[in-house]
Design a protein around this motif. Structure first.
Motif, mmCIF file in Angstrom:
data_model
loop_
_atom_site.group_PDB
_atom_site.id
_atom_site.type_symbol
_atom_site.label_atom_id
_atom_site.label_comp_id
_atom_site.label_asym_id
_atom_site.label_seq_id
_atom_site.Cartn_x
_atom_site.Cartn_y
_atom_site.Cartn_z
ATOM 1 N N LYS A 54 -7.333 -11.693 4.972
ATOM 2 C CA LYS A 54 -7.705 -10.398 5.559
ATOM 3 C C LYS A 54 -9.031 -10.522 6.314
ATOM 4 C CE LYS A 54 -7.315 -6.749 2.807
ATOM 5 N NZ LYS A 54 -7.318 -6.033 1.506
ATOM 6 N N ARG A 65 0.827 -1.229 0.000
ATOM 7 C CA ARG A 65 0.000 0.000 0.000
ATOM 8 C C ARG A 65 0.851 1.264 0.000
ATOM 9 N NH1 ARG A 65 -4.048 -2.106 4.854
ATOM 10 N NH2 ARG A 65 -4.546 -4.097 3.888
ATOM 11 N N LYS A 68 1.361 -14.554 -0.513
ATOM 12 C CA LYS A 68 2.470 -13.707 -0.947
ATOM 13 C C LYS A 68 3.827 -14.407 -1.015
ATOM 14 C CE LYS A 68 0.873 -9.279 -1.022
ATOM 15 N NZ LYS A 68 1.091 -8.401 -2.206
#
Ligand SMILES: O=C(O)/C=C/C(=O)CC(=O)C(=O)O
Ligand SMILES: [Mg+2]
Length: 221
Positions: free
Chosen positions: A111, A23, A121
């Motif tokens: 999440k 982000r 990831k």
């Protein structure tokens, strides 16, 4: 027997850490409906995530939505803890173009369940990496064009000038919590345009006139 000095241009063979920043571009945070962070968001990939041109990116069998994220990688040349921002660039040996391959459906599930993003990831081949780019070849890392095409179609085209947290800030911030070592790689986040890839796709990515790389996508057996 004389010790041979290790060559930083093969840093992916050293087994060091891959520290990723998430982000770090407002346009990407927005496209995934995330708030703009007030502090860097960090996660890790293991060295087994590295893949080099000539070998494929493997789609893990448990995802139906594997995304590309093109990112500037910063290769650490001199380790340190609690590195001041003013000295941060002295710790950089060079750069690499990287992809932060992300199983987006798994990340969304993690999440929603408050779980870590590891399987989304950090799987094998989740970090395609270009040749090493010595620091001298990029005098201004804060003003670089990054692009990525899937099957010749442009999907990502951004500038490192859009980063929320600068490279010196990231090095200083990370080193307050995680000691940086020679050969570590920092992935600095992705601009907007992330999208799904499929088996047999051809990915091409580049940093303006500095480097390009290509990878084929295969399904993992
Ligand atoms: O929070 C999310 O939904 C997604 C975050 C990321 O995948 C962050 C990155 O890896 C990035 O911004 O580069
Ligand atoms: Mg990323």
């Amino acid at each position: 027997m004389a010790m041979t000095a290790r060559n930083i241009s093969q840093f992916w063979e050293w087994g060091r850490k891959i520290i990723c920043v998430g982000r770090n571009y407002a346009d990407h945070a927005k496209e995934l409906k995330n708030a703009i962070p007030t502090e860097p968001v960090l996660f890790l990939k293991p060295p087994s995530a590295y893949v080099r041109e000539g070998s494929p990116i493997l789609v893990p069998p448990y995802t139906g939505n594997l995304h590309h994220e093109v990112e500037l990688g910063v290769v650490i040349g001199k380790g340190g803890t609690a590195i001041p921002q003013a000295a941060a660039m002295e710790h950089v040996a060079g750069y690499a173009l990287c992809l932060d391959m992300t199983a987006r459906d798994i990340q969304d599930e993690c999440k929603s369940r408050g779980l870590p993003w590891t399987l989304a990831k950090a799987f094998n081949t989740s970090c395609p990496v270009s040749d090493f780019i010595p620091k001298e070849r990029i005098p201004d890392p804060a003003n670089l064009n990054l692009w990525l095409k899937v099957n010749e179609q442009l999907r990502q085209n951004g500038s490192t000038s859009q980063m929320i947290f600068s490279i010196p800030y990231l090095i200083s911030y990370i080193s307050d919590f995680i000691t940086l070592e020679e050969g570590d790689l920092i992935l600095t986040g992705t601009p907007k345009g992330v999208s799904a890839v499929q088996e047999h796709d051809e990915l091409q990515a580049g940093i303006q006139d500095v480097v390009t790389m290509s990878f084929r996508v295969d399904r993992q057996d």
